[in-house]
Design a protein around this motif. Structure first.
Motif, PDB file in Angstrom:
ATOM      1  N   ALA B 343       0.839  -1.205   0.000  1.00 48.06           N
ATOM      2  CA  ALA B 343       0.000   0.000   0.000  1.00 48.06           C
ATOM      3  C   ALA B 343       0.875   1.256   0.000  1.00 48.06           C
ATOM      4  O   ALA B 343       0.543   2.266  -0.609  1.00 48.06           O
ATOM      5  CB  ALA B 343      -0.903  -0.003   1.220  1.00 48.06           C
ATOM      6  N   MET B 344       2.007   1.156   0.681  1.00 51.34           N
ATOM      7  CA  MET B 344       2.951   2.279   0.761  1.00 51.34           C
ATOM      8  C   MET B 344       3.516   2.591  -0.623  1.00 51.34           C
ATOM      9  O   MET B 344       3.594   3.724  -1.053  1.00 51.34           O
ATOM     10  CB  MET B 344       4.084   1.844   1.685  1.00 51.34           C
ATOM     11  CG  MET B 344       4.608   2.915   2.583  1.00 51.34           C
ATOM     12  SD  MET B 344       3.368   3.448   3.715  1.00 51.34           S
ATOM     13  CE  MET B 344       3.766   2.428   5.083  1.00 51.34           C
ATOM     14  N   ASP B 346       2.155   1.680  -3.538  1.00 54.02           N
ATOM     15  CA  ASP B 346       1.076   2.176  -4.395  1.00 54.02           C
ATOM     16  C   ASP B 346       0.810   3.644  -4.115  1.00 54.02           C
ATOM     17  O   ASP B 346       0.602   4.432  -5.028  1.00 54.02           O
ATOM     18  CB  ASP B 346      -0.215   1.381  -4.138  1.00 54.02           C
ATOM     19  CG  ASP B 346      -0.191   0.039  -4.837  1.00 54.02           C
ATOM     20  OD1 ASP B 346       0.742  -0.171  -5.637  1.00 54.02           O
ATOM     21  OD2 ASP B 346      -1.072  -0.784  -4.573  1.00 54.02           O
ATOM     22  N   GLY B 347       0.805   3.997  -2.810  1.00 44.49           N
ATOM     23  CA  GLY B 347       0.533   5.380  -2.437  1.00 44.49           C
ATOM     24  C   GLY B 347       1.533   6.321  -3.073  1.00 44.49           C
ATOM     25  O   GLY B 347       1.172   7.360  -3.620  1.00 44.49           O
ATOM     26  N   ALA B 348       2.798   5.950  -3.007  1.00 37.96           N
ATOM     27  CA  ALA B 348       3.839   6.818  -3.561  1.00 37.96           C
ATOM     28  C   ALA B 348       3.721   6.879  -5.078  1.00 37.96           C
ATOM     29  O   ALA B 348       3.779   7.953  -5.669  1.00 37.96           O
ATOM     30  CB  ALA B 348       5.217   6.318  -3.146  1.00 37.96           C
ATOM     31  N   LEU B 349       3.517   5.712  -5.716  1.00 37.69           N
ATOM     32  CA  LEU B 349       3.391   5.707  -7.173  1.00 37.69           C
ATOM     33  C   LEU B 349       2.156   6.490  -7.606  1.00 37.69           C
ATOM     34  O   LEU B 349       2.176   7.220  -8.585  1.00 37.69           O
ATOM     35  CB  LEU B 349       3.301   4.270  -7.698  1.00 37.69           C
ATOM     36  CG  LEU B 349       4.586   3.455  -7.590  1.00 37.69           C
ATOM     37  CD1 LEU B 349       4.319   2.015  -7.990  1.00 37.69           C
ATOM     38  CD2 LEU B 349       5.671   4.042  -8.470  1.00 37.69           C
ATOM     39  N   GLY B 350       1.060   6.349  -6.825  1.00 33.02           N
ATOM     40  CA  GLY B 350      -0.190   7.028  -7.161  1.00 33.02           C
ATOM     41  C   GLY B 350      -0.087   8.538  -7.088  1.00 33.02           C
ATOM     42  O   GLY B 350      -0.895   9.243  -7.663  1.00 33.02           O
ATOM     43  N   THR B 358      10.157   6.712  -5.029  1.00 37.66           N
ATOM     44  CA  THR B 358       9.425   5.800  -4.148  1.00 37.66           C
ATOM     45  C   THR B 358      10.401   5.069  -3.231  1.00 37.66           C
ATOM     46  O   THR B 358      10.192   4.942  -2.031  1.00 37.66           O
ATOM     47  CB  THR B 358       8.652   4.767  -4.994  1.00 37.66           C
ATOM     48  OG1 THR B 358       7.903   5.468  -5.957  1.00 37.66           O
ATOM     49  CG2 THR B 358       7.745   3.937  -4.145  1.00 37.66           C
ATOM     50  N   VAL B 362      10.253   6.733   0.419  1.00 39.17           N
ATOM     51  CA  VAL B 362       9.185   6.048   1.154  1.00 39.17           C
ATOM     52  C   VAL B 362       9.615   4.658   1.634  1.00 39.17           C
ATOM     53  O   VAL B 362       9.546   4.344   2.811  1.00 39.17           O
ATOM     54  CB  VAL B 362       7.912   5.932   0.284  1.00 39.17           C
ATOM     55  CG1 VAL B 362       6.856   5.131   0.999  1.00 39.17           C
ATOM     56  CG2 VAL B 362       7.395   7.322  -0.035  1.00 39.17           C
ATOM     57  N   TYR B 461       5.641   1.710  11.896  1.00 39.72           N
ATOM     58  CA  TYR B 461       5.276   1.436  10.509  1.00 39.72           C
ATOM     59  C   TYR B 461       4.218   0.362  10.376  1.00 39.72           C
ATOM     60  O   TYR B 461       3.876  -0.024   9.297  1.00 39.72           O
ATOM     61  CB  TYR B 461       6.536   1.043   9.730  1.00 39.72           C
ATOM     62  CG  TYR B 461       7.625   2.039   9.902  1.00 39.72           C
ATOM     63  CD1 TYR B 461       7.478   3.330   9.410  1.00 39.72           C
ATOM     64  CD2 TYR B 461       8.776   1.718  10.602  1.00 39.72           C
ATOM     65  CE1 TYR B 461       8.454   4.261   9.589  1.00 39.72           C
ATOM     66  CE2 TYR B 461       9.763   2.656  10.779  1.00 39.72           C
ATOM     67  CZ  TYR B 461       9.601   3.921  10.272  1.00 39.72           C
ATOM     68  OH  TYR B 461      10.578   4.842  10.456  1.00 39.72           O
TER      69      TYR B 461
END
Lengths: 310, 462
Positions: B343-344, B346-350, B358, B362, B461
């Protein structure tokens, strides 16, 4: 990364698509008004593989998907889906689990790129430009089409740094003061500023689930996208936090096009202007929300919204 | 009776007990169809009876084996003539030893007289009798325990809970073996080190800068006063370890990042096993490689650019040790990076991050505790590594920071001290234990530090 765009000549096709779409949407909207005026009872469609019923065109199309197919290896996950998303409009994607809603959503900002076996065919345009063309940088696309995920996923950084992350990597602020103001505006628009303004240096993970999700929304709008994709943004939240996010979506759709995947029919009814019902990779029915929920034209849609399947 | 035969018989008894117990539980309720009327599944009743059959007998056996030799020896001594019994303890022990050897048919170091021969025969007699008694008691106890347990079975008897309790104690016993062994090792090293510090003051050992552990064997020997300053050894260890980490950390970390985030599944499928091969090479082979390939190559390269490199240099040992540690660093970092929720990512890529953004902004910060923990483990490994440095680093205890010179390490000195021909209570030999203790303390501190770093940042985390 195996993105195959099935067009013979992307530029040519791209140029020709936009005008056609406008004509179509004009026609469709007239037709649509007529249909609304008639208290008709059309025979319900029942087959799953047929044409999408309802109206895939939007009045003021901003993102347009034409005949999109997605394959995960041999698995044909999305079958020939066409859908338009208008400016300043919330479109809800509903359907049973595994029907391809999230997969379709992830095509819209090319998040499927990171899956080795995924292959996307068909045409998706953003403001008239093909997002799968060679010259399109997926990084730049994702800055224009932001995404909020199912589970709140704040970075292991402070609240401030979470929101400042996007502006920093895209160089949106020239100095600290400007960055501060972007962070404050974004938090305010996400309705989170009041709760966190005294503890911007606390880790983002110290917030509650609903606050974390609003932080993720603030993080997304800090990049100033044009479209926001939301993948079941409230499924991990309690009803109060959900209500706050739904209010927030109402406000945000004044500036952004929003596509939301949701499992909650009530949520789709509350927040969206249009609803698209997916079933086994097919887009079965698309229409104005009121119409789909009061008078579904496809048997599968009716079964789903009345709780018979899904 | 042989003890293997006895154990085999006990196993047979246990199997029989299992079926008896199971059968009784079933017959109480009237056959296999009525299992639910019992408190536990029928098998648990079987296990319960089997445990009561075997466990007391095994305990008796192990206790008997522990005490047997003492009792028998005491009996033999009591049977010896008066003159032998009045001997000093050391001589008596020697005599007993000889009698035992005689009894088992081994070589004897003194002339055998009649009383010794008699004692040996007596010893053998006692041993045979003891084994017979043991077999009788153990089998009797097994039958008794089994029978008692068998009688206790009724339909409300909680056999499952009893069996679970025994399993729990079995597991506790197994894990305490590891802990007790560790404590035993520490204590044995500690006591020998204390003996060393009685001969050489601790301050000299800890702060002395000269290491020359030659002590006199004869009283009139010249030039071997002995000097036990451990600083050059620790300096050498640190020098080689730092060279190794300078090689291993960046390469290992970058390998991990590539494999976890950039490589395709196919490349990963080939590269990971290859790295594991690198981890599987015995250290002695790395030692050859360092001493016979890397060190001469370094020397000739150094000569050609005008740097004097000794043929056993800290650099050669450190380089090869670094290569040895790469798989350790990369696989631990790989685990840490993969443990970061996707999810981390994806969040950065998104948000429109590139892959490297990323990664650096992150994923690495989120994986840092795991990576630091892995690096500290690798440092412990490097400090304790012996074979490469024995072969490539040399024996000269130079206090230097120049990687082109020969240095020596703590582990190398422990090896050389203990393979010498000195008597075991000389300061030279005992120094090995003091060094071992120091090494243990240093690696223990590093491990505690590593674990605390991991703990401190981990919850953030989750």
């Amino acid at each position: 990364m195996n993105i195959v765009v099935m067009t013979d000549n992307p530029t040519e096709k791209q140029d020709s698509t936009s005008p056609v779409v406008e004509v179509n949407s004009l026609e469709q909207s007239t037709q649509h008004r007529l249909q609304v005026a008639l208290p008709e009872f059309t025979e319900q469609a029942t087959d799953v593989g047929g044409e999408t019923v309802g109206n895939v065109r939007a009045e003021n199309p901003f993102m347009v998907a034409e005949n999109v197919n997605v394959y995960y290896g041999d698995n044909h996950a999305i079958r020939d889906v066409s859908l338009e998303i208008g400016k300043k409009q919330v479109v809800a994607l509903i359907g049973p689990s595994g029907c391809g809603k999230s997969t379709f959503l992830r095509c819209l900002n090319r998040m499927n790129d990171s899956i080795d076996t995924a292959r996307v065919t068909g045409m998706i345009t953003l403001d008239g430009e093909d997002i799968n063309r060679k010259a399109q940088d997926p990084v730049a696309l994702r800055a224009r089409v932001g995404m909020v995920f199912q589970k709140p996923n704040p970075f292991p950084k402070s609240i401030y740094d979470n929101v400042a992350y996007g502006p920093r990597i895209h160089g949106l602020a020239v100095d600290r003061a400007e960055l501060d103001s972007i962070v404050h505006t974004s938090l305010e628009r996400a309705g989170l500023l009041k709760e966190v303004k005294d503890r911007l240096e606390d880790p983002g993970t110290s917030l509650s689930g609903g606050q974390q999700q609003r932080l993720c929304i603030a993080r997304t709008i800090a990049v100033n996208p044009e479209v926001i994709l939301m993948d079941e943004p409230c499924s991990a939240l309690d009803p109060i936090a959900t209500a706050r996010i739904e209010d927030l979506m109402d406000e945000l759709c004044e500036d952004y096009a929003i596509v939301i995947v949701t499992h909650s029919m009530q949520q789709a009814a509350r927040v969206s202007r249009r609803v698209a019902y997916f079933h086994l990779g097919h887009l079965v029915e698309v229409d104005d929300t009121d119409r789909v929920f009061t008078n579904p034209r496809h048997k599968l849609t009716e079964d789903y919204i009345t709780g018979r399947i899904g | 009776m042989q003890s293997t035969t006895l154990i085999l018989l006990l196993a047979l008894l246990a199997t029989a007990a299992f079926f008896f117990g199971r059968g009784r539980s079933l017959s109480l309720v009237g056959g296999p169809g009525h299992g639910p009327a019992l408190h536990s599944l029928p098998g648990y009743y079987g296990y319960f009876v089997a445990i009561w059959c075997v466990l007391p007998a095994l305990l008796l056996m192990s206790g008997w084996m522990l005490l047997e030799s003492r009792v028998v020896t005491a009996l033999v001594i009591a049977g010896l003539p008066e003159s032998y019994q009045l001997m000093p303890e050391g001589q008596l022990n020697l005599l007993i030893n000889n009698i035992q050897n005689l009894a088992s048919g081994d070589v004897v170091s003194v002339a055998v007289d009649e009383s010794m021969q008699a004692a040996a025969t007596e010893l053998n007699g006692y041993l045979t009798k003891s084994r017979q008694l043991l077999a009788a008691f153990a089998l009797g106890l097994a039958c008794l325990g089994g029978a008692l347990a068998w009688r206790r079975i009724d339909r409300d008897f909680r056999a499952r809970n009893r069996v679970e309790a025994v399993v729990r104690w079995l597991l506790i016993g197994a894990s305490s073996i590891a802990v007790l062994t560790t404590i035993g090792i520490v204590l044995s090293v500690l006591f020998e080190a204390i003996r060393f510090f009685q001969k050489v003051p601790a301050t000299e050992f800890l702060f002395g800068t000269t290491w020359s552990p030659q002590t006199a064997i004869r009283a009139d020997q010249v030039g071997s006063s002995g000097s036990f300053g451990a600083i050059p050894l620790f300096a050498g260890t640190m020098l080689i370890t730092s060279i190794a980490m300078v090689i291993a950390v960046p390469i290992g970390l970058m390998t991990a990042i590539y494999l976890a985030e950039y490589s395709t599944t196919r490349v990963r499928g080939i590269a990971k096993p290859l790295l594991e091969v690198l981890a599987g090479i015995p250290t002695v082979v790395y030692g050859f490689f360092a001493a016979l390939t890397v060190a001469p190559w370094l020397r000739s390269t150094g000569d050609s650019v005008g740097i004097a490199v000794s043929s056993e240099s800290a650099l050669a040992a450190g380089l090869v040790m670094g290569i040895m540690i790469i798989p350790l660093v990369s696989s631990l970092s790989d685990d840490a990076i993969n443990a970061v929720p996707s999810a981390m990512r994806d969040g950065a890529l998104g948000l429109g991050s590139t892959r490297s953004e990323t990664m650096t902004k992150v994923i690495l910060p989120a994986a840092l505790p795991g990576i630091v923990g892995g690096i500290l483990l690798a440092v412990s490994r490097a400090i304790g590594e012996t074979m490469i440095v024995v072969m490539a680093a040399g024996l000269a205890a130079n206090l230097t920071a120049n990687p082109f010179e020969a240095v020596t390490t703590v582990t190398v000195q422990i090896v050389t001290l203990l393979v010498g021909d000195q008597e075991f209570d000389s300061a030279k030999t005992l120094a090995a234990f003091a060094l071992g203790l120091m090494l243990f303390v240093v690696t223990l501190c590093l491990n505690v530090l590593g674990i605390s770093v991991v703990r401190k940042y981990r919850e953030q985390y989750d």
